[in-house]
Motif scaffolding. Structure first.
Motif, mmCIF file in Angstrom:
data_model
loop_
_atom_site.group_PDB
_atom_site.id
_atom_site.type_symbol
_atom_site.label_atom_id
_atom_site.label_comp_id
_atom_site.label_asym_id
_atom_site.label_seq_id
_atom_site.Cartn_x
_atom_site.Cartn_y
_atom_site.Cartn_z
ATOM 1 N N PRO A 255 -14.224 -2.472 10.656
ATOM 2 C CA PRO A 255 -13.904 -3.005 9.624
ATOM 3 C C PRO A 255 -14.570 -3.698 8.679
ATOM 4 C CG PRO A 255 -13.152 -4.508 11.282
ATOM 5 C CD PRO A 255 -13.733 -2.964 11.982
ATOM 6 N N ILE A 256 -14.460 -3.852 7.338
ATOM 7 C CA ILE A 256 -15.190 -4.317 6.416
ATOM 8 C C ILE A 256 -14.184 -5.366 5.453
ATOM 9 C CG2 ILE A 256 -16.737 -3.810 4.125
ATOM 10 C CD1 ILE A 256 -17.143 -0.896 5.450
ATOM 11 N N ASN A 257 -14.804 -6.488 5.334
ATOM 12 C CA ASN A 257 -14.121 -7.272 4.549
ATOM 13 C C ASN A 257 -13.978 -6.960 3.135
ATOM 14 O OD1 ASN A 257 -13.352 -9.013 6.816
ATOM 15 N ND2 ASN A 257 -15.033 -10.662 6.264
ATOM 16 N N ILE A 258 -12.881 -6.943 2.541
ATOM 17 C CA ILE A 258 -12.592 -6.675 1.118
ATOM 18 C C ILE A 258 -13.003 -7.826 0.135
ATOM 19 C CG2 ILE A 258 -11.090 -5.483 -0.491
ATOM 20 C CD1 ILE A 258 -9.554 -4.383 1.641
ATOM 21 N N PRO A 259 -13.726 -7.588 -0.952
ATOM 22 C CA PRO A 259 -13.973 -8.782 -1.524
ATOM 23 C C PRO A 259 -12.689 -9.499 -2.160
ATOM 24 C CG PRO A 259 -15.515 -7.088 -2.229
ATOM 25 C CD PRO A 259 -14.408 -6.648 -1.315
ATOM 26 N N ASN A 260 -12.655 -10.697 -2.259
ATOM 27 C CA ASN A 260 -11.444 -11.426 -2.966
ATOM 28 C C ASN A 260 -10.239 -11.559 -2.032
ATOM 29 O OD1 ASN A 260 -13.408 -10.671 -5.375
ATOM 30 N ND2 ASN A 260 -12.417 -12.388 -5.929
ATOM 31 N N GLY A 261 -10.152 -10.636 -0.882
ATOM 32 C CA GLY A 261 -9.058 -10.536 -0.192
ATOM 33 C C GLY A 261 -7.832 -10.200 -0.765
ATOM 34 N N PRO A 262 -7.596 -9.111 -1.351
ATOM 35 C CA PRO A 262 -6.283 -8.792 -1.778
ATOM 36 C C PRO A 262 -5.454 -8.216 -1.008
ATOM 37 C CG PRO A 262 -7.895 -6.962 -2.190
ATOM 38 C CD PRO A 262 -8.726 -8.103 -1.786
ATOM 39 N N VAL A 263 -4.077 -8.823 -0.837
ATOM 40 C CA VAL A 263 -3.181 -8.380 0.305
ATOM 41 C C VAL A 263 -2.115 -7.770 -0.237
ATOM 42 C CG1 VAL A 263 -4.138 -10.139 2.040
ATOM 43 C CG2 VAL A 263 -2.148 -10.714 0.561
ATOM 44 N N TYR A 264 -0.872 -7.240 0.595
ATOM 45 C CA TYR A 264 0.150 -6.800 0.245
ATOM 46 C C TYR A 264 0.190 -5.575 -0.860
ATOM 47 C CZ TYR A 264 1.290 -11.196 2.792
ATOM 48 O OH TYR A 264 1.287 -12.284 3.526
ATOM 49 N N GLY A 265 -0.803 -4.890 -0.755
ATOM 50 C CA GLY A 265 -1.189 -3.860 -1.737
ATOM 51 C C GLY A 265 -1.493 -2.536 -1.054
ATOM 52 N N THR A 266 -1.581 -1.441 -2.089
ATOM 53 C CA THR A 266 -1.600 0.091 -1.512
ATOM 54 C C THR A 266 -3.158 0.393 -2.042
ATOM 55 O OG1 THR A 266 -0.776 0.984 -3.301
ATOM 56 C CG2 THR A 266 0.560 0.509 -1.474
ATOM 57 N N LEU A 267 -3.462 1.610 -1.680
ATOM 58 C CA LEU A 267 -4.779 2.168 -1.840
ATOM 59 C C LEU A 267 -4.380 3.647 -2.511
ATOM 60 C CD1 LEU A 267 -4.512 1.306 1.120
ATOM 61 C CD2 LEU A 267 -7.064 1.424 1.026
ATOM 62 N N ASP A 268 -5.456 4.186 -3.295
ATOM 63 C CA ASP A 268 -5.334 5.481 -3.759
ATOM 64 C C ASP A 268 -6.794 5.910 -4.267
ATOM 65 O OD1 ASP A 268 -4.237 8.012 -4.468
ATOM 66 O OD2 ASP A 268 -3.050 7.239 -6.095
ATOM 67 N N VAL A 269 -7.054 7.240 -4.406
ATOM 68 C CA VAL A 269 -8.175 7.983 -4.682
ATOM 69 C C VAL A 269 -8.269 8.703 -5.760
ATOM 70 C CG1 VAL A 269 -10.135 9.741 -3.828
ATOM 71 C CG2 VAL A 269 -8.612 8.149 -2.176
ATOM 72 N N ALA A 270 -9.181 8.545 -6.795
ATOM 73 C CA ALA A 270 -9.371 9.128 -8.046
ATOM 74 C C ALA A 270 -9.927 10.537 -7.720
ATOM 75 C CB ALA A 270 -10.361 8.560 -8.990
ATOM 76 N N THR A 271 -9.955 11.586 -8.819
ATOM 77 C CA THR A 271 -10.353 13.015 -8.824
ATOM 78 C C THR A 271 -11.917 12.894 -8.363
ATOM 79 O OG1 THR A 271 -10.720 13.060 -11.279
ATOM 80 C CG2 THR A 271 -8.491 13.563 -10.311
ATOM 81 N N ASN A 272 -12.714 12.018 -8.806
ATOM 82 C CA ASN A 272 -14.091 11.855 -8.460
ATOM 83 C C ASN A 272 -14.288 11.380 -7.075
ATOM 84 O OD1 ASN A 272 -13.592 8.905 -8.898
ATOM 85 N ND2 ASN A 272 -14.913 8.991 -10.620
ATOM 86 N N GLY A 273 -13.272 10.984 -6.386
ATOM 87 C CA GLY A 273 -13.476 10.255 -5.087
ATOM 88 C C GLY A 273 -13.584 8.857 -4.806
ATOM 89 N N ASN A 274 -13.583 8.231 -6.064
ATOM 90 C CA ASN A 274 -13.805 6.910 -5.908
ATOM 91 C C ASN A 274 -12.497 6.222 -5.343
ATOM 92 O OD1 ASN A 274 -16.053 6.715 -6.926
ATOM 93 N ND2 ASN A 274 -15.590 6.232 -9.033
ATOM 94 N N LEU A 275 -12.515 5.152 -4.425
ATOM 95 C CA LEU A 275 -11.275 4.621 -3.908
ATOM 96 C C LEU A 275 -11.179 3.173 -4.570
ATOM 97 C CD1 LEU A 275 -9.538 4.333 -1.369
ATOM 98 C CD2 LEU A 275 -11.189 3.099 -0.291
ATOM 99 N N PHE A 276 -9.814 3.065 -4.546
ATOM 100 C CA PHE A 276 -9.296 1.859 -5.354
ATOM 101 C C PHE A 276 -8.485 1.090 -4.385
ATOM 102 C CE2 PHE A 276 -11.118 4.545 -8.631
ATOM 103 C CZ PHE A 276 -11.650 3.575 -9.523
ATOM 104 N N VAL A 277 -8.509 -0.291 -4.177
ATOM 105 C CA VAL A 277 -7.633 -0.906 -3.244
ATOM 106 C C VAL A 277 -6.890 -2.031 -4.070
ATOM 107 C CG1 VAL A 277 -7.211 -2.373 -1.418
ATOM 108 C CG2 VAL A 277 -8.976 -0.726 -1.299
ATOM 109 N N GLY A 278 -5.785 -2.217 -4.394
ATOM 110 C CA GLY A 278 -4.745 -3.134 -5.106
ATOM 111 C C GLY A 278 -4.080 -4.119 -4.224
ATOM 112 N N GLY A 279 -4.049 -5.369 -4.591
ATOM 113 C CA GLY A 279 -3.605 -6.432 -4.076
ATOM 114 C C GLY A 279 -3.608 -7.697 -4.673
ATOM 115 N N GLU A 280 -2.925 -8.763 -4.075
ATOM 116 C CA GLU A 280 -3.060 -10.334 -4.577
ATOM 117 C C GLU A 280 -3.856 -10.937 -3.621
ATOM 118 O OE1 GLU A 280 0.195 -13.161 -6.474
ATOM 119 O OE2 GLU A 280 0.730 -12.254 -4.488
ATOM 120 N N GLY A 281 -4.884 -11.572 -4.512
ATOM 121 C CA GLY A 281 -5.408 -12.735 -3.942
ATOM 122 C C GLY A 281 -5.296 -14.005 -4.404
ATOM 123 N N SER A 282 -6.239 -14.593 -5.199
ATOM 124 C CA SER A 282 -5.983 -15.593 -6.002
ATOM 125 C C SER A 282 -5.171 -15.406 -7.298
ATOM 126 C CB SER A 282 -7.251 -16.444 -6.331
ATOM 127 O OG SER A 282 -8.215 -15.746 -6.993
#
Length: 615
Positions: A255-282
């Motif tokens: 495992p790798i820590n995610i910057p700013n600790g976003p929680v209670y969210g989901t992930l998806d991948v763009a057509t160029n393969g970039n990964l995005f993680v969404g969630g709530e931190g501060s």
């Protein structure tokens, strides 16, 4: 009086919204006034907690019991039909169990094949839960519930997904009564959800509480990679973390820590393969990894964007011991003008409120910035109304479909309906909101845990969306209240669902009133029809002493059906889904003979007679 327990959080957690001193007591007064007006004393609403598990192994499994059943629920609201999913091997409702927190996946090669996973409570006297699931091969009109992933194993937070060839994957959280671990494992089905194989080994998927995962379905170097994130209560012992599998979920990298600790969210991948993680931190965040798709590199996060969603995720209130919704992130991969737009949607508590709105934001530049938050529920702002469990998905053609629970039509401010809206211009404008289910009481059917899960889900295709949600339409006469079950409904922009196969004629009680425990009417046997004839069956029962009859048919060929009672036309209804409830509304004895015909023709069914009280 509100008592502080694990399932009903402390009243003074209201202060986590930044309320103190006299302001706290003013808000407390307003909250109690709203609760009194609704007729239901609500738990306090607080900002969604961090650094504490939301899933607890509270109770041992309930002892074995005699299983009682009733007809499965088919709940029609206008043109929208909700089909019960958690049914027994005979397609019947199981009285006394509960099911919630449901996730749907669809085979992209055959939209008739779907699977829904949920938290399965075999007995509502215990909140011991397991990994339940069901599958369909006929577009959701009938479902098979084979059982749970592993008998006697505590599981929660089900998440499913499908790859581009139609294989299904199921990520499931395990824990124990001592809370000594919060670990996931990954399962795969190659037969449309009929059976599952454990790929990762027991608790071999890493992860943790409130995990979510996605699959890279692009044609880039990360094709087939699986990515997951959790809320920090996890298998490794700390930190809001990300993990990757490059071999289809069999093994998961450290495992790798995610910057700013976003929680209670989901992930998806763009057509160029970039990964995005969404969630709530501060605040809410959209976090990008450009190299997660490179298998021989350790993933890093190279872009962190704060996103204003117009409020905070909430815990409590209408869902006393649970979240009022999560943050959902999804990406447009349509190849059209909105290609690679990144969308985020959540039910949030706006400033100064204790109830929720469904809010939406979009990025048109790869997550570098986001639009101002936009309110999707279109009813007038009312601090007494809830719009909760908001979720959405993006169709292959770029349409955005959103659904949520909504109390706008409830005099008590808490009875909820599933609502739907959509956008065809990248979320700039949204269609008028449409109710797509009957109302239900979210406070009934609790399985010794005061919530109806933490989320619902939708998967979209070119013409509509496939929704899995929990509701309390069925009535449990042993507890004198309704019970939590999982339902499937098809929604679409046309206002009527895309036709699905005619369901097997299965009796179903009317969803809104409370039926008596034992039907008092006895229908006569259904005659065997001649080939090609419409086949009709009927079931009579009483709702609060008033007569009602469920009619089910198949074999009709027209778009609409004429329904006759005692030789008189009483209704013309859509042929799909093949049933109609005649609310006769009288008490005592009665005899009624029914037939149905293709509208405006003499192509009719057999006649069926229903007798009440021997009359």
């Amino acid at each position: 009086m509100i008592t502080q327990t694990r399932n009903n959080r402390a009243l003074f957690d209201l202060m986590s919204f930044g309320i103190s001193g006299m302001g706290f007591f003013i808000c407390l007064t307003l909250l109690l006034a709203l609760a009194s007006a609704s007729g239901q004393t609500l738990a306090p609403t607080r900002k969604a907690p961090r650094n504490e598990p939301l899933e607890f192994y509270d109770n041992p499994a309930a002892p074995p019991r005699k299983i009682e059943t009733s007809p499965r629920m088919i709940s029609q609201f206008g043109p929208f039909v909700s089909f019960q999913v958690n049914v027994d091997q005979n397609g019947q409702n199981i009285i006394g169990d509960a099911a919630n927190e449901c996730v749907i996946s669809v085979d992209p090669t055959d939209g008739n094949k779907m699977t829904i996973a949920w938290r399965q409570f075999n007995d509502v006297t215990s909140n011991f839960r397991q990994g339940g699931w069901g599958y369909t091969a006929n577009g959701g009109t009938t479902w098979t519930f084979p059982g749970v992933l592993e008998n006697g194993v505590f599981r929660s937070d089900p998440v499913t997904n499908s790859n581009e060839v139609g294989n299904f994957f199921y990520l499931s959280l395990q824990s124990d009564q001592a809370q000594s671990f919060f670990c996931d494992d990954l399962w795969r089905s190659l037969n449309g959800g009929q059976s599952w194989t454990l790929l990762s080994g027991e608790r071999g998927g890493g992860g943790g509480d409130k995990e979510w995962f996605t699959i890279d379905k692009t044609n880039g170097p990360g094709h087939g990679f699986q990515y997951q994130a959790d809320d920090g209560i996890n298998c490794s012992g700390g930190g809001v973390q990300f993990q990757r599998s490059t071999n289809g979920g069999v093994t998961w990298q450290a495992p790798i820590n995610i910057p700013n600790g976003p929680v209670y969210g989901t992930l998806d991948v763009a057509t160029n393969g970039n990964l995005f993680v969404g969630g709530e931190g501060s605040t809410f965040y959209c976090v990008r990894s450009s190299n997660a798709q490179i298998g021989n590199q350790t993933p890093t996060f190279d872009q962190v964007t704060p996103v204003n969603m117009g409020g905070d995720l909430a815990f409590g209130g209408i869902n006393p011991a649970g979240l009022d919704g999560q943050l959902f992130l999804a990406i447009d991969r349509s190849g059209g003008p909105t290609n690679n737009y990144i969308y985020m949607l959540a039910s949030v508590v706006p400033p100064g409120r204790s109830t929720t709105d469904v809010m939406f934001a979009r990025s048109t530049n790869g997550g570098a910035s986001f639009s101002a938050p936009q309110r999707i529920n279109d009813d007038p702002v009312n601090p007494s109304k809830w719009h909760w469990f908001g979720t959405f998905s993006v169709a292959p053609n770029g349409r955005v479909d959103a659904v949520w629970y909504d109390t706008r039509n409830a005099a008590n401010n808490t009875d909820s309906q599933l609502f739907y809206s959509y956008s065809t211009d990248g979320g700039v404008t949204w269609a008028p909101n449409v109710a797509v289910s009957n109302p239900f009481n979210p406070f009934e059917g609790y399985p010794n845990q005061s919530k109806i899960g933490d989320y619902i889900t939708i998967v979209s295709d070119a013409t509509g969306g496939n929704v899995a949600y929990a509701a309390t339409f069925n009535f449990n006469p042993n507890r004198s209240q309704h019970e939590e079950d999982v339902y499937y409904v098809r929604v679409s922009p046309t206002g009527t669902p895309t036709p699905t196969p005619t369901p097997t004629p299965t009796p179903s009680p009317t969803p809104t009133p409370t039926p008596t425990a034992t039907p008092t009417a006895t229908p006569t046997p259904t005659p065997t029809p001649t080939p090609g004839q419409i086949t009709l069956s009927a079931r009579g029962y009483k709702v609060q002493g008033q007569q009602a009859v469920d009619l089910s048919w198949n074999g009709a060929t027209s778009n609409n059906i004429d329904v006759y009672r005692n030789g008189a036309l009483i209704a013309t209804v859509p042929n799909i889904p093949g049933f109609y409830t005649d609310h006769i509304g009288v008490r005592g004895k009665g005899t009624y003979t029914y037939k149905v015909c293709d509208a405006g023709t003499q192509n009719c069914s057999n006649q069926v007679t229903v007798r009440f009280g021997g009359g």
